[in-house]
Design a protein around this motif. Structure first.
Motif, PDB file in Angstrom:
ATOM      1  N   LEU A   1      38.403 -30.993  10.857  1.00  0.00           N
ATOM      2  CA  LEU A   1      38.102 -31.138  12.262  1.00  0.00           C
ATOM      3  C   LEU A   1      36.240 -30.697  12.336  1.00  0.00           C
ATOM      4  O   LEU A   1      35.830 -31.497  12.963  1.00  0.00           O
ATOM      5  N   ASN A   2      36.010 -29.689  11.734  1.00  0.00           N
ATOM      6  CA  ASN A   2      34.680 -29.588  11.989  1.00  0.00           C
ATOM      7  C   ASN A   2      33.579 -30.305  11.505  1.00  0.00           C
ATOM      8  O   ASN A   2      32.719 -30.898  12.040  1.00  0.00           O
ATOM      9  N   ALA A   3      33.844 -31.228  10.293  1.00  0.00           N
ATOM     10  CA  ALA A   3      33.004 -32.416   9.861  1.00  0.00           C
ATOM     11  C   ALA A   3      33.281 -33.556  11.025  1.00  0.00           C
ATOM     12  O   ALA A   3      32.082 -34.154  11.263  1.00  0.00           O
ATOM     13  N   ASN A   4      34.360 -33.638  11.345  1.00  0.00           N
ATOM     14  CA  ASN A   4      34.558 -34.824  12.194  1.00  0.00           C
ATOM     15  C   ASN A   4      33.704 -34.564  13.615  1.00  0.00           C
ATOM     16  O   ASN A   4      33.101 -35.335  14.341  1.00  0.00           O
ATOM     17  N   TYR A   5      33.854 -33.185  13.993  1.00  0.00           N
ATOM     18  CA  TYR A   5      33.385 -32.734  15.218  1.00  0.00           C
ATOM     19  C   TYR A   5      31.553 -33.163  15.251  1.00  0.00           C
ATOM     20  O   TYR A   5      31.152 -33.631  16.193  1.00  0.00           O
ATOM     21  N   ILE A   6      31.105 -32.619  14.132  1.00  0.00           N
ATOM     22  CA  ILE A   6      29.724 -33.009  13.889  1.00  0.00           C
ATOM     23  C   ILE A   6      29.352 -34.315  13.770  1.00  0.00           C
ATOM     24  O   ILE A   6      28.295 -34.780  14.566  1.00  0.00           O
ATOM     25  N   ARG A   7      30.371 -35.204  13.236  1.00  0.00           N
ATOM     26  CA  ARG A   7      29.901 -36.584  12.948  1.00  0.00           C
ATOM     27  C   ARG A   7      29.996 -37.216  14.431  1.00  0.00           C
ATOM     28  O   ARG A   7      29.037 -38.212  14.731  1.00  0.00           O
ATOM     29  N   GLU A   8      30.989 -36.909  15.074  1.00  0.00           N
ATOM     30  CA  GLU A   8      31.113 -37.610  16.454  1.00  0.00           C
ATOM     31  C   GLU A   8      29.977 -37.073  17.513  1.00  0.00           C
ATOM     32  O   GLU A   8      29.583 -38.067  18.422  1.00  0.00           O
ATOM     33  N   HIS A   9      29.553 -36.181  17.445  1.00  0.00           N
ATOM     34  CA  HIS A   9      28.487 -35.625  18.340  1.00  0.00           C
ATOM     35  C   HIS A   9      27.106 -36.089  17.871  1.00  0.00           C
ATOM     36  O   HIS A   9      26.151 -35.970  18.442  1.00  0.00           O
ATOM     37  N   LEU A  10      27.070 -36.429  16.483  1.00  0.00           N
ATOM     38  CA  LEU A  10      25.556 -36.654  16.065  1.00  0.00           C
ATOM     39  C   LEU A  10      25.570 -38.426  15.583  1.00  0.00           C
ATOM     40  O   LEU A  10      24.675 -38.853  15.317  1.00  0.00           O
ATOM     41  N   LYS A  11      26.551 -39.120  15.624  1.00  0.00           N
ATOM     42  CA  LYS A  11      26.678 -40.335  15.146  1.00  0.00           C
ATOM     43  C   LYS A  11      25.795 -41.264  15.934  1.00  0.00           C
ATOM     44  O   LYS A  11      25.384 -42.487  15.283  1.00  0.00           O
ATOM     45  N   GLU A  12      25.500 -41.051  16.942  1.00  0.00           N
ATOM     46  CA  GLU A  12      24.669 -41.864  18.018  1.00  0.00           C
ATOM     47  C   GLU A  12      23.292 -42.041  17.425  1.00  0.00           C
ATOM     48  O   GLU A  12      22.644 -42.924  17.365  1.00  0.00           O
ATOM     49  N   ILE A  13      22.973 -40.719  17.319  1.00  0.00           N
ATOM     50  CA  ILE A  13      21.397 -40.626  16.934  1.00  0.00           C
ATOM     51  C   ILE A  13      21.239 -40.689  15.270  1.00  0.00           C
ATOM     52  O   ILE A  13      20.219 -41.444  15.094  1.00  0.00           O
ATOM     53  N   TYR A  14      21.910 -40.277  14.538  1.00  0.00           N
ATOM     54  CA  TYR A  14      21.795 -40.406  13.215  1.00  0.00           C
ATOM     55  C   TYR A  14      22.834 -41.394  12.602  1.00  0.00           C
ATOM     56  O   TYR A  14      23.975 -41.121  12.557  1.00  0.00           O
ATOM     57  N   LYS A  15      22.319 -42.621  12.618  1.00  0.00           N
ATOM     58  CA  LYS A  15      23.291 -43.679  12.423  1.00  0.00           C
ATOM     59  C   LYS A  15      24.245 -43.539  11.485  1.00  0.00           C
ATOM     60  O   LYS A  15      24.111 -43.120  10.324  1.00  0.00           O
ATOM     61  N   ASP A  16      25.709 -43.767  11.728  1.00  0.00           N
ATOM     62  CA  ASP A  16      26.486 -43.396  10.847  1.00  0.00           C
ATOM     63  C   ASP A  16      27.016 -44.892  10.162  1.00  0.00           C
ATOM     64  O   ASP A  16      27.696 -45.638  10.713  1.00  0.00           O
ATOM     65  N   SER A  17      26.667 -44.898   8.857  1.00  0.00           N
ATOM     66  CA  SER A  17      26.772 -45.884   8.020  1.00  0.00           C
ATOM     67  C   SER A  17      28.295 -46.018   7.749  1.00  0.00           C
ATOM     68  O   SER A  17      28.660 -46.995   7.327  1.00  0.00           O
ATOM     69  N   VAL A  18      28.899 -45.128   7.733  1.00  0.00           N
ATOM     70  CA  VAL A  18      30.528 -45.090   7.182  1.00  0.00           C
ATOM     71  C   VAL A  18      31.248 -44.883   8.459  1.00  0.00           C
ATOM     72  O   VAL A  18      31.462 -44.158   8.909  1.00  0.00           O
ATOM     73  N   ALA A  19      31.784 -46.208   8.843  1.00  0.00           N
ATOM     74  CA  ALA A  19      32.461 -46.229  10.098  1.00  0.00           C
ATOM     75  C   ALA A  19      33.830 -45.851  10.149  1.00  0.00           C
ATOM     76  O   ALA A  19      34.547 -46.612  10.607  1.00  0.00           O
ATOM     77  N   CYS A  20      34.208 -44.739   9.526  1.00  0.00           N
ATOM     78  CA  CYS A  20      35.553 -44.437   9.510  1.00  0.00           C
ATOM     79  C   CYS A  20      35.644 -42.829   9.547  1.00  0.00           C
ATOM     80  O   CYS A  20      34.805 -42.264   9.791  1.00  0.00           O
TER      81      CYS A  20
END
Lengths: 485, 127, 449
Positions: free
Chosen positions: A357-376
């Motif tokens: 949960l913690n990892a997904n929370y961070i990813r979801e809140h930062l993926k717009e700014i820090y391009k999330d190349s792994v879209a899963c």
């Protein structure tokens, strides 16, 4: 603020040691009788320092370090979770820490029972038939696992034929290094854009030479290998084995088990998933697990339970042999055992849930700014990228160094190798929502700074005892030891 | 933009070769040295070793990477650049000159024809 | 659960904020067939107090030198540990830190590793020491691999008097690398020089020898080293009792190529055999072939002294299958303990302590010499342990003494050295008082009657 080297405090006559008078004033002539004078050394080359100086020196050095007890440590792939204090206390009980490995088994039945129970716990957690506790660290577990694989193929008469180990391009460097150490040829398997093993590519690589594949699941991009069943079937039908690198087991505690997914050999990193401290680079401990048919090949010694209590198991003729001088990293096993008993089955399950949960929370809140190349959906860690900041001359490393200025430890950079300018973030279950929110804030702020004032990042960190060290100088003008005069 | 010299031959591993009679002088290109970053070490092999084309000739290290240098041509290593032992940075400073790496006495000069000329290498690097 | 700060309410809100319907949904990436349907079969969670009581119960079933008298050594040594070692190494900034990949926030770890490398390099009289290995045996095995790779030869001579545990680990590592091990026999408790001279040939990469050896005898490098040098064969010294370096001329003095071993004696409890501390010291010519991490001294952007991991290009995370070794995590915290210990003992203290060990063990030697049914087979210089031959199987003697509160070694040396009659190694350190040794003599007298 830097701290002098310990030798700089040295002065003849200072001391931090004490011993009984009669031994302090030992007669040199007696010693010369026992050990020929020409076999005795002149100087040793150690400093002479008083006890208060030793204490201040190392306390100052400690203050120049960052640890999980200080703050957020989202180092991807390293599972920097809280190291409980009670674990340190129990591991230093006299009845545990003072045991000598060559004592008669009857004198440490308690310790043997503990190790036996731990093997059972780890077997239940991983779904493997047998656990062996001796490997000292992840790479050592891999090495033992690769030796088992090699010996198994030799045993069934395919030693010469099975010479290839398949390894995804996203794997930890230890995987190819360990496989190469036992003589396997390494063939790299490509990844999909999602960071998963490219099964189509895998299919083209499978042939009668393939001994097996080494997989991390979830993989180093933090993504679950959803095609694991297909992969396992493909390899097993080919007579090959599956090796599980347990570095990312924290995502699966109580959720799923590598043994059920078809893995034949696994290792665990107790200093990651099971809360034991990293100690600035070890000691770790990496038990390995195998399916029944590979049991005879396990290293020895091993423990068994008999009618008369616990004892050493007799060496199996097919065993790969001894892999340690004296014992497993017993003190680390004690801490692991204490952690599992503290967590219980529900606690273990909640740990993996919170970590994911913690990892997904961070990813979801930062993926717009820090391009999330792994879209899963990621599991216990997410891999973001700083590549969109390159236009400002800012790299992942600079962002990491700037994070230090905000009192946090940086994520892992430049790994996995398949993702450019990666920031690999693993928050673990030990972090509160407040901590995650402040990290997200910091990352957003740094993204702004990268645009408006990139110099701030390029010169970071600003408040540490030293700035960025000159690594070229370190490698060119090698100074790796002070030689005392 | 990396420098490419006209009078040299090249490999797809970013090595350059200068032919002087039966001796090939080998180094890495400007592109390669930029790509590797600060070079801190070049392994100095013993003279007299023979290498086949495509085999590892020696290895080169920067702070963050290590690469093998492959023999562009077969032959005997007659000389290694001893100056690199003290200052591997010469490869960065002067890749085509003082930063040369090895001299190979050719055993199969026909292999020269398989190397790229500067034009081909320029195209290769642009792709 | 006191280690987990996410509350039920946090969980709900966080799931909502990332558009996830439930925890189940988040784990739906794991194929249904692999999802565990029930809780793991693990005992109920224990509170801190219950855990403490449980662990105390386990510990109380064990005996060791905290409640008995012990004369066991060989591979793990009992020594007094000054308070500063535990106190300083348990500072959380040290033990809760990761590998020092970010040097700006890891100067504490990096500088102590540099100091460890310096102290061990001085102690062994070598050129350099790496940041640590798992233990003395794996360190010896890595030395063997390094020298064989460097010399491109695969024949290794090993002294028969290397402790059987180390020999077995060497064999395990040799098996997978097609390295051929040849044992050099012994003569009166030390390496047979004649056997060594007869075995060295042009295919030999390395000779490995332990000193003090499995019988406690100090080997004479002044004779062995020149024989090997003449034939251009590398010499590797294995030291399991590192305290011996406090008094003995180190193998490095005689020009050996590698000195490896176990430094658990420097401030670590026996811990049932782990974690101890492997060390790896060698010569400059091998620096780019060494396994594991090494820290170098440099400067930062403001010209301040800074420490950083260096020669990283050898390592597995960069060189992958071409790395010099697969080792990653080592025993850094144990290296810190050794550094604190050695800083505390210092030049004079370590020598005095080594002398003390020599004195105690020689008192024991004289005291046990006239026990009927006990024979000391070798009369050669030793440090703090020596082998004895017993009139009865060693195991039986150990059992008899155990009932009197005395612990003796259970290692089965008669299997490895059948020419000795019921051999047993007795080890004496500063922890063994004179009175204890007298008690051992009396107990042995009675047992061997």
């Amino acid at each position: 603020m830097t701290e002098a080297m310990i030798y700089e405090y040295s002065k003849k006559g200072k001391r931090a040691w004490s011993m009984p008078q009669k031994y302090e004033n030992i007669n040199e002539n007696d010693i010369n009788q026992w050990i020929p004078k020409e076999w005795q050394r002149d100087k040793i080359g150690l400093p002479e320092v008083s006890e208060p100086e030793v204490v201040r020196h190392f306390t100052k050095l400690a203050s120049m370090n960052y640890g999980i007890d200080i703050g957020f440590y989202p180092l991807g792939s390293c599972t920097m979770k809280y190291n409980p204090k009670i674990n340190e206390v129990v591991a230093s009980m006299d009845g545990l820490k003072r045991l000598h490995p060559l004592q008669d088994v009857e004198t440490f039945q308690g310790a043997l029972q503990m190790m036996y129970e731990l093997k059972q716990f780890l077997s239940e957690i991983t779904g493997m038939d047998t656990i062996h506790l001796y490997p000292a660290a992840g790479a050592h577990g891999e090495l033992a696992g690769m030796m088992i694989a090699k010996k198994y193929f030799e045993d069934i008469g395919q030693g010469k034929q099975r010479k290839v180990m398949l390894i995804p391009d996203s794997a930890h460097g230890t995987n190819p290094a360990s496989a190469a150490m036992v003589g396997f040829e390494i063939v790299e398997v490509k990844s999909t854009p999602c960071g998963q093993v490219d099964v189509d590519h895998l299919k083209t690589l499978i042939n009668e030479e393939v001994a097996g594949i080494m997989l991390t699941n979830p993989n180093t991009a933090g993504v679950f290998e959803t095609d694991i069943k297909e992969m396992a079937d493909l390899l097993h039908q080919n007579g090959s084995i599956l090796y599980y690198d347990g570095a990312n087991m924290n995502a699966l505690l109580g959720q799923a088990r590598p043994g059920d997914m078809g893995f034949d050999i696994i290792h665990l990193n107790l200093h990651k998933t099971f809360s034991t401290p990293h100690g600035g680079g070890g000691p770790g401990s990496a038990p390995i697990g195998v399916k029944k048919y590979l049991e005879p090949f396990l290293p020895y010694p091993d423990i068994e339970k008999t009618d008369n209590g616990y004892s050493w198991k007799e060496k199996h003729e097919k065993s790969i042999g001894r892999i340690r001088l004296a014992g497993p990293n017993f003190a680390v096993l004690v801490k692991t055992y204490a952690w599992i008993l503290t967590m219980g089955a529900e606690g273990l399950k909640k740990a993996s849930e919170d970590a994911v949960l913690n990892a997904n929370y961070i990813r979801e809140h930062l993926k717009e700014i820090y391009k999330d190349s792994v879209a899963c959906i990621c599991m216990h860690e997410c891999v973001l990228s700083a590549s969109s900041f390159e236009k400002y001359g800012v790299k992942a490393k600079d962002i990491s160094k700037r994070i230090i200025d905000y009192g946090m430890h940086p994520p892992t950079n430049y790994f996995p190798l398949i993702i450019p300018e990666s920031l690999m973030i693993e928050p673990t279950e030990s972090e509160s929502r407040q901590t995650l929110d402040s990290f997200i804030e910091v990352m957003k702020k740094i993204a702004e700074e990268a645009k408006t004032n990139p110099e701030l990042l390029l010169n970071a960190p600003h408040h540490t005892p030293v700035g960025r060290p000159d690594e070229v100088k370190a490698a060119k003008d090698l100074d790796v030891a002070y030689i005392a005069e | 933009m990396s420098m490419i010299k006209d009078d040299l031959k090249y490999t797809k591993f970013d090595e350059w070769v200068k032919i002087e009679e039966d001796i090939a002088i080998v180094g890495i290109t400007d592109y390669a040295q930029k790509h590797l970053g600060d070079i801190v070490f070049v392994e100095i092999k013993e003279q007299g070793e023979t290498v086949q084309k495509g085999e590892v000739l020696t290895s080169i290290e920067s702070v963050k990477s290590a690469s093998d240098i492959y023999a562009p041509l077969s032959g005997e290593i007659v000389e290694m650049n001893q100056d690199l032992e003290n200052d591997a940075g010469l490869v960065n400073q002067d890749p085509f000159g003082k930063g040369w790496i090895a001299k190979i006495k050719l055993s199969n000069p026909e292999e020269i024809n398989e190397l790229m000329d500067s034009e081909a290498y320029t195209t290769f690097r642009q792709d | 659960m006191r280690y987990l700060p996410i509350t039920e309410n946090d969980k709900k809100e966080m799931l909502k904020s990332i558009n996830m319907a439930s925890m189940e949904a988040m784990f739906s990436v794991i194929p249904e067939e692999y999802r565990l349907k029930s809780l793991l079969d693990i005992p109920l969670p224990l509170s801190e107090m219950e855990l403490m009581q449980h662990m105390e119960a386990i510990a109380s079933q064990n005996s060791s030198d905290h409640n008995k008298k012990s004369f066991i050594g060989e591979i793990t040594f009992r020594h007094f540990i000054p308070s500063i070692v535990g106190s300083l190494s348990s500072l959380p900034q040290f033990y809760t830190a990761y590998t020092p990949y970010q040097p700006e926030v890891s100067q504490g770890t990096l500088q102590t590793i540099y100091e460890f490398q310096s102290m061990m390099t001085n102690l062994t009289d070598m050129d350099l020491t790496n940041a640590s290995m798992y233990d003395g045996a794996t360190s010896a095995a890595e030395a063997m691999l390094m020298i064989c790779t460097y010399k491109r030869k695969n024949k290794v001579l090993i002294s028969d008097l290397i402790h059987p545990h180390v020999k077995e680990v060497l064999q395990t590592y040799a098996n997978m690398n097609n390295i051929q091990l040849q044992t050099i026999s012994s003569d009166e408790g030390s390496v047979s020089i004649a056997a060594l001279e007869n075995s060295v040939d042009k295919d030999t990469a390395l000779f490995l020898v332990q000193s003090p050896n499995v019988f406690g005898v100090i080997e004479d490098f002044s004779i062995m080293a020149p024989i090997l040098r003449e034939k251009q064969i590398a010499c590797g010294a294995i030291i399991l009792e590192s305290l011996s370096l406090g008094i003995l001329r180190p193998p490095g003095h005689y020009g050996v190529d590698v000195t490896v071993g176990e430094a658990q004696s420097f401030g670590m409890s026996p811990n049932l055999g782990g974690p101890g501390l492997g060390f790896f010291s060698t010569r400059k010519e091998y620096i780019r072939k060494i396994p594991g991490r090494i820290v170098g001294k440099t400067t930062d952007d403001k010209n301040r002294t800074a420490y950083v991991m260096t020669l990283r290009a050898r390592e597995q995370d960069i060189r992958r299958e071409k790395a010099t070794s697969n080792i990653c995590t080592n025993h850094a915290l144990c290296a810190l303990m050794a550094t604190i210990y050695l800083a505390g003992m210092g030049e004079v203290g370590l020598r005095k302590l080594a002398q003390w060990n020599v004195a105690v063990s020689h008192y024991a030697y004289d005291t046990l010499n006239d026990v009927p049914g006990l024979k000391i087979p070798f009369r050669k210089p030793f440090f703090n342990e020596f082998v004895v031959e017993l009139g009865q199987p060693a195991e039986n003697v150990a059992k008899k003494l155990e009932s009197k509160g005395i612990l003796l070694s259970g290692s089965n040396l008669s299997k490895s050295y059948p020419y000795l009659k019921n051999p047993m190694v007795l080890s004496f350190t500063e922890l063994n008082h004179k009175e204890e040794i007298d008690e051992l003599r009396d107990a042995l007298k009675e047992a061997l009657q």
